[in-house]
Enzyme design. Structure first.
Site, short mmCIF file in Angstrom:
data_model
loop_
_atom_site.label_atom_id
_atom_site.label_comp_id
_atom_site.label_asym_id
_atom_site.label_seq_id
_atom_site.Cartn_x
_atom_site.Cartn_y
_atom_site.Cartn_z
N GLY A 89 -6.37 -1.17 5.11
CA GLY A 89 -7.30 -0.45 4.29
C GLY A 89 -6.98 0.92 3.90
N SER A 185 -0.18 -4.55 4.66
CA SER A 185 -0.82 -3.50 3.90
C SER A 185 -0.70 -2.17 4.45
CB SER A 185 -1.98 -3.79 3.31
OG SER A 185 -2.31 -3.02 2.28
N TYR A 186 -1.71 -1.49 4.63
CA TYR A 186 -1.91 -0.11 5.37
C TYR A 186 -1.40 -0.42 7.00
CZ TYR A 186 -2.72 4.65 6.21
OH TYR A 186 -2.54 5.99 6.45
N ASP A 384 2.09 -9.59 -5.78
CA ASP A 384 1.10 -8.38 -5.37
C ASP A 384 1.84 -7.04 -6.29
OD1 ASP A 384 -0.45 -6.69 -4.03
OD2 ASP A 384 0.80 -6.26 -2.51
N HIS A 436 -0.76 -10.37 -2.06
CA HIS A 436 -0.82 -9.30 -1.42
C HIS A 436 -1.04 -9.81 0.30
CE1 HIS A 436 -1.31 -5.06 -0.09
NE2 HIS A 436 -2.48 -5.40 0.84
#
Length: 462
Positions: A89, A185-186, A384, A436
């Site tokens: 996020g 991701s994060y 992505d 992603h």
């Protein structure tokens, strides 16, 4: 003789009563692990594996508690490793994404009221522990409102470490078990940062958290190389014009904490006038027209090259938000016990907006943990545009690692699953045709990747 036998029976009965009473005094409270057992979820198909979910308090003073969901392995759970999955996020839920769209045992039907089985669930290979982190994400909560505006990398890692220590106290059968961390991701920040926390903790404490390694996908890694790599991906995949590409490179300082007006204008023009209505998380697949929101899309895309947002899929997350807001689902999962006054959502915009600290680069942590001998794999879905393969390759190249197995195509189901290169201390792999959320778009290829990672073997060459 009969009198003696009667006396013995009476004595044994008395001892049983005393032992039962003694056990009640010693235990004092019901078994917390059994309290967390899920007997069955609404609309769930029948399964043989066990599930548990509930809360672990990580900070009593502030009243911070993190929500987890454990799906044990489908076979021989006592012999298989434990894997912690984290979404990024910052502010997005591992229940919404990892568990419900990617690697969990169930998928949510379009009605948002029932579940069906995931053929390529990762709990066929390991016990999977999903964690909603930090407090304020999903069902995880804090009784101190200011915590929602002061979250950051450091507190997230520390709270996750406390969670694991206390969770293992509740589930002692997983102490000393082979343990891995995974995410995307994060979570490219969360996963290595937590791994370092555990590594440092183990230097001075018994190794109840038997950390063996970690695997991350489409991972935010280094601000500068991620920024350059993202814009390069946009240009090389014809999403933006030559003019916009040159303008962004000219006006954007990818190491700055704040962007300039000229940089904002260059990125906004490319996003708003050149991208078109695509799903930036999977540039070659159709968008969800039923819930496509231009305003939200533009707001998120504008900050992509500086603050990558995890796993946004406009249709499938809607199903999750319907399902996990059902009172009967929350009751079955022992969730929302404090009666939070807002709906469960896949992501928290408050946390993203007020994130207080973020490491500029995770590469120094990689260097330390590679030297420590951990198994480290990094993978990238190649469609992505949010945290693209070029960004990851630029970042990893600056570790200057020695190549042990040169670049080659790997296979699954008779098809090229992607490409990979093995370094001394790290394996990098692409996943062909994946966005992603790699396991969402290419579940079979992601499953092959995970199996190879756990086995410590190179990806199949044929």
């Amino acid at each position: 003789m009969m009198a003696l036998q009667s006396s013995i029976k009476a004595y044994m009965f008395l001892m049983c009563l005393l032992n039962y009473a003694f056990s009640r005094i010693i235990v004092g409270v019901p078994n917390e692990q059994e309290q967390d057992r899920i007997s069955g979820l609404p609309g769930q198909p029948r399964v043989a594996f066990s599930q548990f979910s509930g809360y672990i308090t990580v900070n009593e003073q502030h009243g911070r508690a993190l929500f987890y969901w454990l799906t044990e392995a489908t076979t021989s759970p006592h012999n298989k490793p434990l894997v912690l999955w984290l979404n990024g996020g910052p502010g997005c839920s591992s229940i919404a994404y990892g568990a419900s769209e990617e690697i969990g045992p169930f998928r949510i039907n379009k009605t948002g009221s029932s579940l069906y089985l995931n053929k390529y669930a990762w709990n066929k290979e390991a016990n999977i522990l999903f964690l909603e982190s930090p407090a304020g994400v999903g069902f995880s909560y804090t009784n101190t409102t200011s915590d929602l505006k002061t979250s950051g990398d450091k507190r997230t890692a520390q709270d996750a470490l406390v969670f694991l220590i206390r969770w293992l106290s509740r589930f002692p059968q997983y102490q000393y078990r082979d343990f891995y961390i995974a995410g995307e991701s994060y979570a490219g920040h969360y996963v290595p940062q937590l791994a370092k926390k555990i590594y440092d903790y183990n230097k001075e404490n018994p190794h109840i958290i038997n950390l063996k390694g970690f695997i991350v996908g489409n991972a935010v890694t280094d601000n500068y190389y991620d920024g350059i790599g993202t814009v390069t991906y946009w240009w090389s995949h014809s999403l933006i014009s030559d003019q916009s590409y040159k303008s962004i490179l000219k006006h954007c300082n990818f190491t700055a904490e704040k962007t300039s007006k000229k940089c904002d204008h260059a990125v906004s023009y490319a996003v708003n006038h050149e991208f078109g209505k695509i799903d930036e998380y999977s540039i070659y697949t159709p968008t969800c027209t039923a819930s496509f929101n231009d305003t939200v899309r533009r707001k998120r895309l504008k900050s992509i090259i500086f603050h990558a947002v995890s796993g946004y899929d406009p249709c499938t997350e809607n199903y999750a938000e319907k399902y996990y807001n059902l009172p009967e689902v929350q009751k079955a999962m022992h969730a929302n016990v404090t009666n939070i006054r807002y709906n469960w959502t896949a992501c928290s915009d408050v946390l993203l907006k007020h994130w207080t600290d973020s490491e500029v680069s995770i590469l120094p942590i990689y260097e330390e943990l590679i030297a420590a001998g951990l198994r480290i794999w990094v993978f990238s879905g190649d469609t992505d545009s949010v945290v693209p393969v070029t960004a990851t390759r630029f970042s990893l190249n600056h570790l200057n690692l020695t190549i042990t197995t040169r670049w080659y195509p790997w296979y699954t189901g008779g098809q090229v699953g992607g490409w990979t290169e093995v370094y001394d201390g790290l394996t990098f792999a692409t996943v062909r045709g994946a966005g992603h959320e790699v396991p969402l778009f290419q579940p079979k290829r992601a499953y092959t990747l995970f199996r190879s990672f756990l086995a410590g073997k190179e990806l199949p060459k044929a």
